[in-house]
Design an enzyme around this catalytic site. Structure first.
Site, PDB file in Angstrom:
ATOM      1  N   ASP A 257       0.866  -1.179   0.000  1.00  0.00           N
ATOM      2  CA  ASP A 257       0.000   0.000   0.000  1.00  0.00           C
ATOM      3  C   ASP A 257       0.905   1.232   0.000  1.00  0.00           C
ATOM      4  O   ASP A 257       2.079   1.120  -0.347  1.00  0.00           O
ATOM      5  CB  ASP A 257      -0.953  -0.027   1.204  1.00  0.00           C
ATOM      6  CG  ASP A 257      -2.294   0.650   0.901  1.00  0.00           C
ATOM      7  OD1 ASP A 257      -2.274   1.754   0.331  1.00  0.00           O
ATOM      8  OD2 ASP A 257      -3.347   0.082   1.231  1.00  0.00           O
ATOM      9  N   HIS A 280       1.585   1.830  -3.249  1.00  0.00           N
ATOM     10  CA  HIS A 280       0.611   2.673  -3.943  1.00  0.00           C
ATOM     11  C   HIS A 280       1.096   4.112  -4.035  1.00  0.00           C
ATOM     12  O   HIS A 280       0.303   5.007  -4.305  1.00  0.00           O
ATOM     13  CB  HIS A 280      -0.746   2.636  -3.224  1.00  0.00           C
ATOM     14  CG  HIS A 280      -1.471   1.341  -3.367  1.00  0.00           C
ATOM     15  ND1 HIS A 280      -2.655   1.058  -2.710  1.00  0.00           N
ATOM     16  CD2 HIS A 280      -1.186   0.226  -4.100  1.00  0.00           C
ATOM     17  CE1 HIS A 280      -3.052  -0.159  -3.018  1.00  0.00           C
ATOM     18  NE2 HIS A 280      -2.182  -0.681  -3.862  1.00  0.00           N
TER      19      HIS A 280
END
Length: 457
Positions: A257, A280
């Site tokens: 993430d 991310h």
């Protein structure tokens, strides 16, 4: 406000180690952690030397189903206000620890600290909760003048904090409402350093820095890896929240993430010299999630970052102007505030789906609704420059998106010296909407009908 102390650094990162104090067995001396090349523009508070000879070695329980939390609490109480607490054995924490009373202490971790994963629902019910995005933590550390450090010259398995996340990643597949604690929280700390430590397999995010100021994080090694092929849930590297004057630097992060995420009311933050894999991106947000709340993210400098095999790189994610459901534990929209004075500088992209992502429709797949209810939160004075490398083949020839929900929601967004290439060899293009294209040194096309921004966090 940004002060450049020593000039540019290359992307290749070295994880420095500290010297060993000979007066005690394997107790590293405190590293001299200094921001560089940039700092927040304000000097960090002085951390004086600790009392000589005042060491508290944390005892380790011998029983198999032990809980070392009471022993940890006792050691910190005994050596608070001037001492050094030494974690040189293997510890298992089986109950929550509120350690927000610390003052003028050093925590030295040369052993390993793990959290009991035998009952994930125990932590679901007993962890410390945050109202923001329904987050929780095993323990929280706060106070004044706190240094936490280890020794990365020791073998793997030493100087490590381990969340044993696999059990939670497996459980959340069948119960998406499961509260999974974050691995570490600096909460309510003023003046702190954290350095030369390994972090492994958090059930949720690795770190949150909340309600804090004057913090330096340096020379950290963060890795989230499944031993069974289980999908890793979240695992943000660092999230800043309601915090001011923070530096995160010289570290390695392999996760699933955000590598770093600036949550609401993050101000005067420097992120520099990081190597991120599988993430991310370096993300502002998500923000604007809660109606009637004002989110401010201001004065950020992101410098010299390497990003590999990620969904996004330089990223800003804002919720639309009306509340919407997105995922379990993640719904929102309608909040106010602004993003202002942000610089992304010297970014190396290696096989990331997007080099740049700006959205004000986060959490909402219905673009008609986003257009009808533009974001209440504005984005102002953002510069993204000196970005090079490659994107993945996923969106080729698109290399990113810059989409604001209305013409008056974004201003002063500049993109300069972008030399990112796509695998096909075609000229890279970027989806642009409601931007001042004269400030963008890239090729813009109209926004596509497909909404590809579906990642959580």
């Amino acid at each position: 406000m940004w002060f450049n102390s020593i000039g540019p650094l290359v992307v290749a990162l070295g994880l420095a180690s500290s010297a060993i104090a000979r007066g005690h067995s394997r107790i590293p001396s405190r590293p001299d952690v200094i921001p560089g090349p940039y700092d927040t523009g304000s000097a960090m508070p002085l951390s004086p030397p600790r009392d000589k000879g005042r060491y508290c070695h944390v005892d380790q329980g011998l029983e198999e189903n032990r809980d070392d939390a009471p022993r940890i609490l006792q050691a910190l109480q005994e050596c608070n206000d001037g001492g050094t607490i030494v974690f040189d054995k293997s510890y298992l924490i089986g109950s929550p620890l509120d350690l927000t009373f610390l003052k003028h202490v050093d925590l030295v971790i040369t052993g390993d600290i793990s959290f009991d994963d035998s009952d994930v629902y125990y932590w679901h019910n007993n962890s410390f909760k945050y109202t923001f995005q329904n987050q929780s933590v095993f323990w929280k550390i706060g106070g004044e003048d706190v240094n936490i450090y280890g020794d990365l010259t020791l073998e793997e398995g030493k100087s490590v904090i381990n969340g044993k996340g696999e059990a939670y990643w497996e459980a959340v597949r069948n119960d998406s409402a499961l509260f999974r604690p974050m691995l570490f929280a600096l909460d309510g700390v003023k003046g702190a350093t954290m350095s030369n430590l390994r972090m492994r397999n958090p059930p949720n995010w690795f770190n949150i820095i909340a309600n804090s100021s004057d913090v330096i994080i340096s020379n950290m090694d963060l890795r989230a890896k499944s031993f069974k092929g289980t999908k890793i849930s979240n695992s943000d590297g660092w999230d800043t929240y309601r915090s001011d004057r923070i530096v995160i630097q010289d570290s390695f992060i392999d996760n699933s993430d955000d590598c770093v995420s600036f949550k609401p009311n993050s101000t005067n933050v420097v992120i520099q010299n990081l190597q991120c894999i599988g993430s991310h991106g370096i993300s502002i947000g998500s923000i604007g999630q809660y109606p009637n709340e004002t989110d401010i993210v201001e004065n950020l400098y992101i410098y010299n970052i390497s990003m590999t095999n990620a969904s996004d790189f330089a990223r800003i994610k804002v919720w639309p102007g009306i509340q919407t459901n997105f995922q379990t534990h993640l719904a929102g929209g309608g909040g106010t505030g602004y993003v202002r004075n942000v610089t992304y500088d010297l970014l190396y992209s290696n096989n990331n789906d997007r080099a740049i992502t700006i959205t004000q429709c986060y959490g909402q797949s219905n673009k008609t609704l986003c257009n009808e209810y533009p974001a209440n939160l504005t984005i102002e004075d953002v510069t993204m420059k000196n970005i090079y490398g490659t994107t993945s083949a996923k969106l080729d020839p698109e290399a990113g998106t810059l989409v604001c929900s209305a013409p008056d929601r974004c201003s002063g967004i500049r993109v300069e010296n972008i030399t990112v290439e796509v695998p096909s060899g075609k000229s890279p293009v970027y989806e642009c909407r409601n931007m001042d294209n004269s400030l963008l040194e890239l090729t813009c096309i109209a926004e596509s009908d497909e909404d590809r921004d579906t990642s959580q966090g």
